[in-house]
Design a protein around this motif. Sequence first.
Motif, PDB file in Angstrom:
ATOM      1  N   VAL A  90       0.615  -1.151   0.036  1.00  0.00           N
ATOM      2  CA  VAL A  90      -0.341   0.424  -0.409  1.00  0.00           C
ATOM      3  C   VAL A  90       1.540   1.613   0.080  1.00  0.00           C
ATOM      4  N   PHE A  91       2.263   0.869   0.392  1.00  0.00           N
ATOM      5  CA  PHE A  91       3.036   2.088   0.397  1.00  0.00           C
ATOM      6  C   PHE A  91       4.339   1.640   0.139  1.00  0.00           C
ATOM      7  N   ALA A  92       4.630   2.529  -0.828  1.00  0.00           N
ATOM      8  CA  ALA A  92       6.396   2.152  -1.153  1.00  0.00           C
ATOM      9  C   ALA A  92       7.297   4.061  -1.492  1.00  0.00           C
ATOM     10  N   GLY A  93       8.253   4.316  -1.009  1.00  0.00           N
ATOM     11  CA  GLY A  93       7.953   5.363  -1.065  1.00  0.00           C
ATOM     12  C   GLY A  93       9.493   6.414  -0.380  1.00  0.00           C
ATOM     13  N   LYS A  94       9.943   7.239  -0.376  1.00  0.00           N
ATOM     14  CA  LYS A  94      10.998   7.744   0.538  1.00  0.00           C
ATOM     15  C   LYS A  94       9.804   8.817   2.185  1.00  0.00           C
ATOM     16  N   VAL A  95      10.295   8.257   3.373  1.00  0.00           N
ATOM     17  CA  VAL A  95      10.236   8.573   4.189  1.00  0.00           C
ATOM     18  C   VAL A  95      11.593   9.430   4.413  1.00  0.00           C
ATOM     19  N   VAL A  96      11.525  11.294   4.781  1.00  0.00           N
ATOM     20  CA  VAL A  96      13.181  11.975   5.148  1.00  0.00           C
ATOM     21  C   VAL A  96      13.516  11.182   4.204  1.00  0.00           C
ATOM     22  N   ASP A  97      15.030  10.441   4.839  1.00  0.00           N
ATOM     23  CA  ASP A  97      16.215  10.446   3.561  1.00  0.00           C
ATOM     24  C   ASP A  97      15.831   8.260   3.566  1.00  0.00           C
ATOM     25  N   ARG A  98      15.313   7.994   3.604  1.00  0.00           N
ATOM     26  CA  ARG A  98      14.950   6.591   3.356  1.00  0.00           C
ATOM     27  C   ARG A  98      14.007   6.172   2.901  1.00  0.00           C
TER      28      ARG A  98
END
Length: 185
Positions: A90-98
Amino acid sequence: MPRLCNSFRAVLHLRTVLICWFVVLLFTHALALSPAISSEYPRWQWPTHQGAQVLRNFDKPAQKWNSGHRGVDLAADDATVRSPAAGKVVFAGKVVDRTVITIEHEDGRRSSFEPVAQPLKVGTAVKAGEKIAEIDPAISHCSQLCIHWGVREGTGKSAEYLNPLLFLGVEDPSVLLPIGEDFAA
């Protein structure tokens, strides 16, 4: 007149007995319907390797806004991250720096993993044990190769973080014991 009082007492006594019996039946029925611990926390698979070393334990904060560790850090033998249970990305992406990947499982709970590289695309259905990403070697989250795994129940502001080890059968839920007169458990 005494005969009437005795009849009235008998009716009151019978009524009291019936009410108590009804309450006992209700309580027994409620206990029979309440989910057992094992059904509350289904058995999932390890996202790294079986019996991985826990490098940092779950540390739920007293209040949602306080600092804590809302998951566990698991050592990894290799870079493969696997879905602990069937679900959908349901989510695959950047959160802050990772990069983070989140799987919504069939029971509605969500597992999140970080730091990852090459995550599956949003909408991808996954089976338990299926590869969902690789650990990102460019981000050193721990002193060795590891993955952070968090589990949430609910959505939005009502979301509650749970200890992922409960789903592996490694830890049991906390049980509050009654306090005696001397305040000892």
